[in-house]
Design a protein around this motif. Structure first.
Motif, PDB file in Angstrom:
ATOM      1  N   THR A  10      45.223  41.466  58.506  1.00 22.56           N
ATOM      2  CA  THR A  10      45.015  42.320  57.374  1.00 22.56           C
ATOM      3  C   THR A  10      45.708  41.568  56.330  1.00 22.56           C
ATOM      4  N   VAL A  11      44.918  41.720  55.228  1.00 22.13           N
ATOM      5  CA  VAL A  11      45.394  41.058  53.733  1.00 22.13           C
ATOM      6  C   VAL A  11      45.615  42.225  52.797  1.00 22.13           C
ATOM      7  N   ILE A  12      46.574  42.372  52.188  1.00 24.33           N
ATOM      8  CA  ILE A  12      46.878  43.376  51.072  1.00 24.33           C
ATOM      9  C   ILE A  12      46.963  42.787  49.809  1.00 24.33           C
ATOM     10  N   PRO A  13      45.975  42.899  48.689  1.00 21.89           N
ATOM     11  CA  PRO A  13      45.919  42.285  47.487  1.00 21.89           C
ATOM     12  C   PRO A  13      46.662  42.896  46.735  1.00 21.89           C
ATOM     13  N   ILE A  14      47.345  42.180  45.854  1.00 25.64           N
ATOM     14  CA  ILE A  14      48.457  42.697  44.697  1.00 25.64           C
ATOM     15  C   ILE A  14      48.008  41.942  43.615  1.00 25.64           C
ATOM     16  N   HIS A  15      49.086  42.111  42.348  1.00 27.43           N
ATOM     17  CA  HIS A  15      49.291  41.205  41.245  1.00 27.43           C
ATOM     18  C   HIS A  15      47.664  41.116  40.676  1.00 27.43           C
ATOM     19  N   PHE A  16      47.146  42.199  40.385  1.00 31.44           N
ATOM     20  CA  PHE A  16      45.718  41.944  39.556  1.00 31.44           C
ATOM     21  C   PHE A  16      45.438  43.286  38.924  1.00 31.44           C
ATOM     22  N   GLY A  17      44.771  43.007  37.780  1.00 27.59           N
ATOM     23  CA  GLY A  17      44.550  44.215  36.724  1.00 27.59           C
ATOM     24  C   GLY A  17      45.708  44.681  35.915  1.00 27.59           C
ATOM     25  N   THR A  18      46.794  44.098  35.924  1.00 18.40           N
ATOM     26  CA  THR A  18      47.813  44.810  35.264  1.00 18.40           C
ATOM     27  C   THR A  18      47.475  44.295  33.675  1.00 18.40           C
ATOM     28  N   PHE A  19      46.770  43.321  33.346  1.00 19.00           N
ATOM     29  CA  PHE A  19      46.481  42.820  31.983  1.00 19.00           C
ATOM     30  C   PHE A  19      45.241  42.215  32.210  1.00 19.00           C
ATOM     31  N   PRO A  20      44.371  42.123  31.157  1.00 23.48           N
ATOM     32  CA  PRO A  20      43.022  41.564  31.184  1.00 23.48           C
ATOM     33  C   PRO A  20      42.559  40.311  31.782  1.00 23.48           C
ATOM     34  N   VAL A  21      43.794  39.259  31.673  1.00 26.51           N
ATOM     35  CA  VAL A  21      43.745  38.058  32.092  1.00 26.51           C
ATOM     36  C   VAL A  21      43.862  38.260  33.695  1.00 26.51           C
ATOM     37  N   LEU A  22      44.356  39.022  34.267  1.00 26.36           N
ATOM     38  CA  LEU A  22      44.357  38.941  35.660  1.00 26.36           C
ATOM     39  C   LEU A  22      43.088  39.649  36.417  1.00 26.36           C
ATOM     40  N   ARG A  23      42.047  38.627  36.233  1.00 26.69           N
ATOM     41  CA  ARG A  23      40.781  39.269  36.657  1.00 26.69           C
ATOM     42  C   ARG A  23      40.284  39.248  38.087  1.00 26.69           C
ATOM     43  N   GLY A  24      41.076  38.566  39.009  1.00 24.19           N
ATOM     44  CA  GLY A  24      40.583  38.770  40.253  1.00 24.19           C
ATOM     45  C   GLY A  24      40.546  40.176  40.891  1.00 24.19           C
ATOM     46  N   ARG A  25      39.823  40.548  41.661  1.00 24.86           N
ATOM     47  CA  ARG A  25      39.625  41.810  42.245  1.00 24.86           C
ATOM     48  C   ARG A  25      39.407  41.831  43.772  1.00 24.86           C
ATOM     49  N   PRO A  26      39.880  42.802  44.536  1.00 26.56           N
ATOM     50  CA  PRO A  26      39.652  42.790  45.951  1.00 26.56           C
ATOM     51  C   PRO A  26      38.229  42.860  46.217  1.00 26.56           C
ATOM     52  N   ASP A  27      37.272  43.232  45.499  1.00 25.32           N
ATOM     53  CA  ASP A  27      35.862  43.031  46.019  1.00 25.32           C
ATOM     54  C   ASP A  27      35.530  41.604  46.468  1.00 25.32           C
ATOM     55  N   ALA A  28      36.092  40.805  45.158  1.00 25.25           N
ATOM     56  CA  ALA A  28      35.816  39.414  45.390  1.00 25.25           C
ATOM     57  C   ALA A  28      36.400  38.681  46.630  1.00 25.25           C
ATOM     58  N   LEU A  29      37.593  39.101  46.771  1.00 21.61           N
ATOM     59  CA  LEU A  29      38.555  38.603  48.080  1.00 21.61           C
ATOM     60  C   LEU A  29      37.608  39.159  49.309  1.00 21.61           C
ATOM     61  N   ARG A  30      37.183  40.466  49.233  1.00 29.16           N
ATOM     62  CA  ARG A  30      36.456  40.843  50.495  1.00 29.16           C
ATOM     63  C   ARG A  30      35.129  39.955  50.807  1.00 29.16           C
ATOM     64  N   GLU A  31      34.567  39.551  49.826  1.00 30.35           N
ATOM     65  CA  GLU A  31      33.282  38.726  49.863  1.00 30.35           C
ATOM     66  C   GLU A  31      33.771  37.428  50.417  1.00 30.35           C
TER      67      GLU A  31
END
Length: 238
Positions: free
Chosen positions: A198-219
Motif C-alpha cells: 500500500t502506498v499513501i501519496p503526500i507532499h503534492f498540491g500545496t503549491f502550483p509547482v507540486l504538480r504530481g497527482r495520485p492518479d498519475a501514481l496509480r497509472e
C-alpha cells in the motif's frame, strides 16, 4: 482500515500526518500548521501528542514543531543536528531522541528506525538557513501493527531496495509532488523497490509547482499489485 492494522492515520496537508495506534499513542509527523495553505482549519488543536517525528529541518516540515512541543511535551525523534538546533531554539520535550541514520529507538508502543533520504536539510534561524544534518526517512513499527515507511522528502535512490531487505514495510508514505521531491513515475519505482503493498501519496498540491497527482501514481503502478490509498486532507482513515 485493515491494511493499516488498527492505526488511524489523518493527512493534514503537505507532509503533516497524525497517527493514533491501536494502543492510543498519538503521533504527529512533520508538523506545519500555521502558514500551511492546505492545513484544515478545524484540526489545529490536538487532544494530545505523545510522540513527534521530524524527517528533516525545512520549514514546511518543522514550522510548528516548537509550538506543538510547548503545548504537548511529546517525545521528539529527529536527526541529531536538528535536535541540537531545536534545543537551542527552546524546544520543550519530555524526551529528545536525537539519533542518526541506521539507528533504532523505542518510545511508547513504537519501534522507530532512521533511514536515508536524498534531499537537503536546513533550519532557519534569524532568517538564515543553518545546516540541520542529513534528511531522513523513518520506519515506524507499532506493536501489533504494520511496518510503515515515511519517506520524508526524497528523490528516488537505489538503496531503497535495502529498506525492503532490512525492514519489509507493508505501507509506504511517499512524496509525489515533483520539483522538490519524487514525482509519480519515480515514486512508482520507489514503491516497487520498497516492496510495500500500500502506498499513501503526500507532499503534492500545496503549491502550483507540486504538480504530481495520485492518479498519475496509480497509472504508473497499474498491474504491479500495489494499492494507492489516496487520502482526503483532514479525514481519518478509520
Amino acid at each position: 482500515m485493515s491494511r493499516l492494522g488498527g492505526i488511524t492515520l489523518t493527512w493534514l496537508g503537505h507532509a503533516t500526518l497524525h497517527l493514533k495506534t491501536a494502543a492510543g499513542t498519538a503521533i504527529l509527523i512533520d508538523p506545519w500548521i500555521d502558514g500551511n495553505p492546505v492545513y484544515p482549519a478545524d484540526k489545529k488543536k490536538f487532544d494530545k501528542v505523545d510522540v513527534m517525528l521530524l524527517t528533516h529541518g525545512h520549514m514546511d516540515h518543522t514550522g510548528s514543531a516548537l509550538e506543538v512541543a510547548k503545548q504537548h511535551n511529546p517525545a521528539v525523534v529527529c536527526m541529531v543536528e536538528l535536535g541540537d538546533l531545536l534545543e537551542a531554539q527552546g524546544l520543550k520535550s519530555r524526551k529528545l531522541i536525537a539519533m542518526n541514520l541506521g539507528g533504532t529507538t523505542h518510545v511508547e508502543d513504537l519501534e522507530i528506525s532512521m533511514v536515508e533520504a536524498r534531499h537537503s536539510s536546513s533550519y532557519m534561524i534569524d532568517g538564515k538557513p543553518v545546516y540541520a544534518g542529513p534528511p531522513t526517512g523513518l520506519i515506524v513499527k507499532p506493536e501489533n501493527g504494520p511496518v510503515i515507511y515515511f519517506a520524508g522528502d526524497t528523490s528516488l535512490f537505489s538503496d531503497m531496495k535495502l529498506i525492503k531487505a532490512l525492514y519489509a514495510p507493508e505501507v509506504a508514505v511517499l512524496p509525489i509532488g515533483d520539483f522538490y521531491t519524487m514525482g509519480p513515475k519515480h515514486a512508482a519505482i520507489a514503491a516497487e523497490w520498497i516492496g510495500a503493498k500500500t502506498v499513501i501519496p503526500i507532499h503534492f498540491g500545496t503549491f502550483p509547482v507540486l504538480r504530481g497527482r495520485p492518479d498519475a501514481l496509480r497509472e504508473a503502478l497499474d498491474g504491479k499489485g500495489i494499492d494507492v490509498l489516496e487520502l482526503t486532507i483532514g479525514e481519518p482513515t478509520a
